[in-house]
Design an enzyme around this catalytic site. Sequence first.
Site: not given
Length: 172
Positions: A114, A126
Amino acid sequence: MRTVPALRAQVRLRPMVDADVDGVLVLDALVHPTVWSPEFMRSQLGLPESRTNLVAELEGCLVGHAALYVVADEGHVTSVAVAPDHQRMGIGRVLLAALCRDAERRGLVAMTLEVRVSNAAAIALYRGFGFAPSGVRPGYYADDGEDALIMWIHDVGESDFKARVDEAVGHG
């Protein structure tokens, strides 16, 4: 600004040990609104079969850390943090690559994390490793109620995954 390949040779990654906890918590306080307790952090160090906790050092100084939590055949990236004065130098990239390689070594098939929806730099990092958005956790962050973007990789261990990790840190 140093380049990732130059940093790769200079950044030393190693397993976090108890003596690192206070320094990691100081670093975390610089980059996160809330931090884990020392007791919780230390408890994670005693579970190597399901936890990976790394620190990054540059010129003998603690400049970052990262953590992976293993559940069945999946890895949950619980932290990637870099000291503010060392951000955007590729240290987070090196740490995340190490977690990805650890996930592969452990035989995991997927990874998740998250990230604050406002953290564009982390989201871009990411994505570079192949994490893709899969949903939002509304009000996830207790400090300010910000939403969390949920991101996944589902091809850990496959050749495309390894190639993306190598490319992300300049090996490819």
